[in-house]
Enzyme design. Structure first.
Site, PDB file in Angstrom:
ATOM      1  N   CYS A   1       0.839  -1.198   0.000  1.00  0.00           N
ATOM      2  CA  CYS A   1       0.000   0.000   0.000  1.00  0.00           C
ATOM      3  C   CYS A   1       0.879   1.256   0.000  1.00  0.00           C
ATOM      4  O   CYS A   1       1.647   1.458  -0.932  1.00  0.00           O
ATOM      5  CB  CYS A   1      -0.999  -0.019   1.151  1.00  0.00           C
TER       6      CYS A   1
ATOM      7  N   HIS B   1      -3.819  -4.681  -0.394  1.00  0.00           N
ATOM      8  CA  HIS B   1      -3.417  -5.271   0.877  1.00  0.00           C
ATOM      9  C   HIS B   1      -3.517  -6.792   0.786  1.00  0.00           C
ATOM     10  O   HIS B   1      -4.615  -7.342   0.915  1.00  0.00           O
ATOM     11  CB  HIS B   1      -4.329  -4.777   2.010  1.00  0.00           C
TER      12      HIS B   1
ATOM     13  N   GLU C   1      -2.676  -8.837   3.006  1.00  0.00           N
ATOM     14  CA  GLU C   1      -3.087  -9.325   4.324  1.00  0.00           C
ATOM     15  C   GLU C   1      -4.588  -9.189   4.555  1.00  0.00           C
ATOM     16  O   GLU C   1      -5.127  -9.761   5.505  1.00  0.00           O
ATOM     17  CB  GLU C   1      -2.298  -8.604   5.427  1.00  0.00           C
TER      18      GLU C   1
END
EC number: 4.3.2.10
Length: 211
Positions: free
Chosen positions: A81, A191, A193
């Protein structure tokens, strides 16, 4: 086990990145320690919020120098990001220009789209030969951002001895850089994650390149 450092420079979003990389099979430490960050098998540079604030935090722990030294030695770095955005030459937010790490030429600026921020799931256009997106060409990833690199300015090596970076694109309003694979330096605007199984697979692919 592969040892990964999540660089702690006050950017937030550290624990979710830590959990995701650990689930992908690595031994993970969250720290700003100079030696640990330099010597880890891989370094993850997360980032949320404003470009200028992230650069200030990064410089406060000499993170820009850590990134530069690792790359000079061919040691892997993954930006996520805003951790990707700060790898470019500069960012422009609200008319203010902030110098980035200048690992890649180019400017990060506001998305040209009817709705900003770009928030939610989106597909990406993956180049042939991508290691990060191996098996993930049709996957969707989770984005939350208002700014991006909307062009790619790095010229190919005229000698042909250095392989050109692999650039993955996405669209929200217009086209922007969604990910880059450039030797030891990789980054994603989205992202991983927060991207479920696809993000976990991508992190696993990245860890696989470190072996």
């Amino acid at each position: 086990m592969t040892k990964i450092v999540i660089l702690d420079y006050g950017s937030g979003n550290l624990r979710s990145a830590e959990r995701a990389v650990a689930r992908a099979g690595a031994e993970v430490t969250v720290t700003a320690d100079w030696d640990a960050a330099l010597n880890a098998d891989g370094l993850v540079v997360p980032g949320v919020g404003a470009f200028a604030a992230c650069m200030a935090g990064l410089r406060s722990v000499r993170g820009d120098q850590i990134i530069g030294r690792r790359l000079a030695g061919g040691r892997p770095v993954l930006g996520i990001c805003v951790g990707m955005q700060i790898l470019f030459t500069k960012g422009i937010e609200h008319g203010v220009t902030t110098q980035g790490c200048d690992e890649w030429p180019g400017t990060v600026d506001r998305l040209n789209a009817p709705v900003v921020p770009h928030m939610g799931w989106n597909t990406v256009s993956v180049p042939e030969g991508s290691a990060l997106f191996d098996g993930l060409a049709d996957a969707r990833f989770y984005f939350v951002h208002s700014y991006a690199a909307r062009g790619w300015d790095l010229e190919p090596d005229p000698t042909g001895l250095i392989a050109p970076p692999l650039v993955t694109w996405a669209e929200h309003g217009d086209r922007f850089v969604a990910a880059v694979e450039n030797g030891p330096l990789c980054a994603t605007q989205f992202h991983p994650e927060k991207s479920g199984d696809a993000g976990a697979a991508l992190l696993g692919n990245w860890l696989g390149t470190l072996a």
